[in-house]
Motif scaffolding. Structure first.
Motif: not given
Ligand code: ADP
Length: 620
Positions: A36-45, A77-79, A82-84, A91-93, A122-126, A170-172, A244-246
Motif C-alpha cells: 500500500s505504501n509503495a502504491s501511494d508512493a507511485l501515485d505521488k510520483r 521496492s518501488d520507484n 522516495g523520501m529525503t 514519517y518513520l521516526g 492501524g500501525v502501517g509501516f511498524y 524510490g524506496t526499498t 483506508t488503512h483501517d
C-alpha cells in the motif's frame, strides 16, 4: 555522512514494542501495508511529474518483491516518490496520527483489547516488526541525488546513513525475517507460495504492477470498474483496508454506477467503527478521486458534505480533465452533479438498510448518527431525508425508533411529536421533571442527547415541510400535556392561589433577576418541587460559552409544583417574611439545574446550604 543515531518518539517506541511482541494475530498484513505504501508512493510520483515534467524519469513504475533465502530477507521496492532524510525521520521516526496518545492510553488500561485497538489504529509501516528482527529502508527522493539508508531493530532507536546511489528515485524496504525458535512461522515469509498467496489475497487490485519472480502477479483491475456480481465480499474488504488503512472490516459498502449525461462509478464504504481522527478533526474526509482509473487525489472534500465525512471510498469519473486541481474542482459543474447523485444514492441505501437490516443500521446510527444528524441543520435540501433515516430513543422503551414509527403510536388528537433535548446521558434525561406530566398522560416523548439536537429542535419548524408532524419541545413554556379544558381548570386553581403565592414570586424574581423572566405555579409536575423551562438547554448554553460564543442571556421560567409539600411550606414562609426563604429558593434553583444535567454555578455554596439545613435536624 557517517552513521547517525536517532531515537523514536516516545509514542512510536511504545507502539513498536507492541509490534515486536506481536499481539496482532494476522501477521500477513505487514505485506499489504508495505505494498500500500509503495502504491501511494507511485501515485505521488505520478502527480509530481504531471506538475513538473522535468522530474520525469524514464522508467516504468512498478512494485518489486524479492526473497533471498540465504540472507533470509524479503524486500519490497518501488520507484515512487522516495523520501529525503528529514522525511525519513518525520514519517518513520514519529507518528503524526492524531489520537496516538489516547490510543496508547486505552491500550495500557485494557490489555485484553490490544488486538482490537491495534486494528482500529492501524500501525502501517511498524507492522513489519511483527515478522522482522531488523529492517532497512533505502530511499532516494524524486528530483534529488542523495540516497539514504534507515536501519532499525525496532527497539527504541534507529540509524540513518548515506547509501550507495540508487539508479532511480524510490524506496526499498528490506526485512530480515525473525529467526528465533519460538517463532517457527515467521520463516514462511521467505516461501514463494506464501508471498504469492498474500499478494493475490490482499493486493490484487493495486493499480501498479507488482512484480514477483519476474512476473506481474496482480490483475490491476480497478474493483469499482468490475461488475458487481463478480466481486467477492473478501475483495471488497481488502480494497477497503488498502484504501483506508483501517484494519477492521467495513460495516457495509455501496456500489455506484451512474450512467447518463455524466458518467461515473464509485465504491463507498461505511467503516464499522469511527476512525479516531473523525471526532478530533471535523475536516477529515475520505473520498479519493480517480479520473479514468487514474488516481488524482485523496481526501477530496468537495465530493461529500461535511456531515458525511465518515464515509470512505472512491469516485471515478470519465468526464473530468486529468490535470484538474483542488482549487478548480469546486467550481466544476460535473463535481456538483456527482456529489448530488452520490448523496441521493447514499440516502437511498441507508433507507434500504434501515428497512432490511435494522441491526446493521442501528450499528451505523450509534456510530455515526451524531455526525449524520448535523446535516439536518447544515443542508436544508436534505433535512427531510435525514430526518427520515434518523433513529431516536424515547420514554416508551429502550428500542430505537424512527419518526414515522413514533407517529403510528401517537395518541388520538396529539398535536405533534413531543421531544426533550439536553444532557448527554439518556438515564439522566429520563429523570427530567418535565417528562412527568407527559408520562402520566401516557404520551411518548423523544429523548435527544446529542449536542446538535437543541439546534434541530429550535429550527425544525422551518426545516420540516408544512405537512410533516411538528416537533414539540416539551421544555418550551407553551407546550403542555393538558387539554384546553384541563388548562382552564388549572388556571382557576392557580388564580385562587395567586394572592398567597405573590410574596414568594416577588422574592424569587428579586434574587434571580438576571436569570429568570418569570416564576409560575404549576399543577403538572408530580414528584419534583420545581423545574426550569424555556431557552436553550443549560448544557447547550454551557457548551456555547465554553466555545467562546457570545449570545443573549437566556432568561428562563422557574416552575413550582403547587402540590409539593416543600413549595407549600415555602409559600407560607414567604408570607411570613421568613429569612430562610432565600436559601431555600437558591437550593431549589440549583436542584433544578442538577435535574437539567448541569452543575450549579457555585457548587460549594449549594453544598453548604444543604449542610446548614441538615444541621437543623434534631439529634447529636
Ligand atoms: P500511513 O501509510 O498510514 O501513513 P505508515 O507508517 O505506513 O503510515 O507510513 C508513514 C509514512 O511514511 C507514509 O505516510 C509515507 O509518507 C512514508 N512512506 C512509507 N513508505 C513509503 C514508501 N515506500 N515510499 C515513500 N514514502 C513512504
Amino acid at each position: 555522512m557517517s552513521e547517525e543515531k536517532f531515537y523514536f518518539q516516545t509514542e512510536a517506541a511504545e507502539l513498536l514494542k507492541m509490534m515486536i511482541s506481536s499481539v496482532y494475530s494476522n501477521r500477513d498484513i505487514f505485506l499489504r501495508e508495505l505494498i500500500s505504501n509503495a502504491s501511494d508512493a507511485l501515485d505521488k510520483r505520478r502527480i509530481e511529474t504531471l506538475k513538473n515534467s522535468e522530474l520525469a524519469e524514464n522508467t516504468n513504475p512498478e512494485i518489486k518483491i524479492e526473497i533471498n533465502s540465504d540472507k533470509k530477507t524479503l524486500s519490497v521496492s518501488d520507484n515512487g516518490i522516495g523520501m529525503t532524510k528529514d522525511e525519513l525521520i518525520k514519517y518513520l521516526g514519529t507518528i503524526a496520527k492524531s489520537g496516538t496518545k489516547e490510543f496508547l492510553q486505552a491500550v495500557k488500561n485494557d490489555a485484553n483489547s490490544q488486538q482490537e485497538l491495534i486494528g482500529q489504529f492501524g500501525v502501517g509501516f511498524y507492522s513489519v516488526f511483527m515478522v522482522a528482527e531488523k529492517v532497512e529502508v533505502i530511499t532516494r527522493k524524486l528530483g534529488t541525488n542523495e540516497t539514504f539508508k534507515f536501519t532499525s531493530d525496532g527497539t527504541g532507536s534507529y540509524t540513518i546513513e548515506d547509501a550507495e546511489q540508487r539508479n532511480e528515485c524510490g524506496t526499498t524496504v528490506t526485512l530480515y525475517i525473525k529467526e528465533n525458535k519460538e517463532d517457527t512461522e515467521a520463516k514462511n515469509y521467505l516461501e514463494e507460495w506464501t508471498i504469492r498467496d498474500i499478494i493475490t489475497k490482499y493486493s490484487d487490485f493495486i493499480s501498479w504492477p507488482i512484480i514477483f519472480k519476474d512476473k506481474t502477479v496482480n490483475s490491476q483491475k480497478a474493483i469499482w470498474q468490475r461488475p458487481e456480481k463478480e466481486i467477492t465480499e473478501e475483495e471488497y474488504k481488502e480494497f477497503y483496508k488498502h484504501l483506508t488503512h483501517d484494519w477492521r472490516d467495513p460495516l457495509t459498502h455501496i456500489k455506484i454506477n451512474a450512467e447518463g449525461s455524466t458518467n461515473f462509478k464509485g465504491l463507498i464504504f461505511i467503516p464499522s467503527e469511527a476512525p479516531l481522527e473523525l471526532f478530533m478533526d471535523p475536516d477529515a474526509g475520505g473520498i479519493s478521486l480517480y479520473i479514468n482509473r487514474v488516481f488524482i487525489m485523496n481526501d477530496c472534500k468537495v465530493l461529500m458534505p461535511q456531515y458525511l465525512r465518515f464515509i470512505r471510498g472512491v469516485i471515478d469519473s470519465e468526464d473530468l480533465p486529468l490535470n484538474i486541481s483542488r482549487e478548480i474542482l469546486q467550481e466544476e459543474p460535473i463535481i456538483k452533479v456527482i456529489r448530488k447523485s452520490t448523496q441521493r444514492k447514499i440516502f437511498n441505501e441507508f433507507k434500504k438498510l434501515l428497512e432490511k437490516d435494522r441491526e446493521k443500521y442501528i450499528k451505523l446510527w450509534t456510530t455515526f448518527g451524531k455526525i449524520l444528524k448535523e446535516g439536518i441543520v447544515q443542508d436544508y435540501e436534505h433535512a427531510k431525508n435525514i430526518f427520515d433515516i434518523s433513529l431516536f430513543r424515547t420514554t416508551n422503551s429502550d428500542e430505537w425508533t424512527t419518526l414515522s414509527e413514533y407517529e403510528t403510536r401517537m395518541k388520538p388528537g396529539q398535536e405533534g411529536i413531543y421531544c426533550l433535548a439536553g444532557r448527554d446521558n439518556i438515564e439522566a434525561l429520563k429523570a427530567s421533571p418535565k417528562l412527568e406530566p407527559f408520562i402520566n398522560k401516557g404520551y411518548e416523548v423523544l429523548l435527544m442527547t446529542d449536542p446538535v439536537d437543541d439546534v434541530i429542535l429550535s429550527q425544525a419548524g422551518f426545516i420540516l415541510p408544512a405537512e410533516a408532524k411538528k416537533l414539540l419541545n416539551i421544555s418550551d413554556d407553551n407546550v403542555s400535556a393538558e387539554t384546553e379544558d384541563e388548562k382552564k381548570e388549572i388556571e382557576k386553581k392557580i388564580k385562587a392561589l395567586n394572592e398567597d403565592f405573590e410574596p414568594l414570586k416577588k422574592k424569587a424574581l428579586e434574587i434571580f433577576s438576571e436569570k429568570l423572566s418569570d416564576v409560575k405555579l404549576s399543577f403538572s409536575l408530580t414528584n419534583s418541587p420545581a423545574c426550569l423551562r424555556g431557552g436553550m438547554s443549560l448544557q447547550m448554553e454551557k457548551m456555547m460559552q465554553a466555545m467562546g460564543q457570545t449570545m443573549p442571556a437566556q432568561k428562563r421560567i422557574l416552575e413550582f409544583n403547587a402540590e409539593h409539600p416543600v413549595i407549600k411550606k415555602l409559600i407560607s414562609l414567604a408570607k411570613n417574611n421568613d429569612e430562610k426563604v432565600t436559601d431555600m429558593l437558591k437550593i431549589l434553583y440549583d436542584q433544578s439545574m442538577i435535574l437539567e444535567g448541569t452543575i450549579p454555578d457555585n457548587p460549594s455554596e449549594f453544598v453548604k446550604r444543604i449542610d446548614d439545613l441538615m444541621s437543623l435536624i434534631p439529634g447529636e
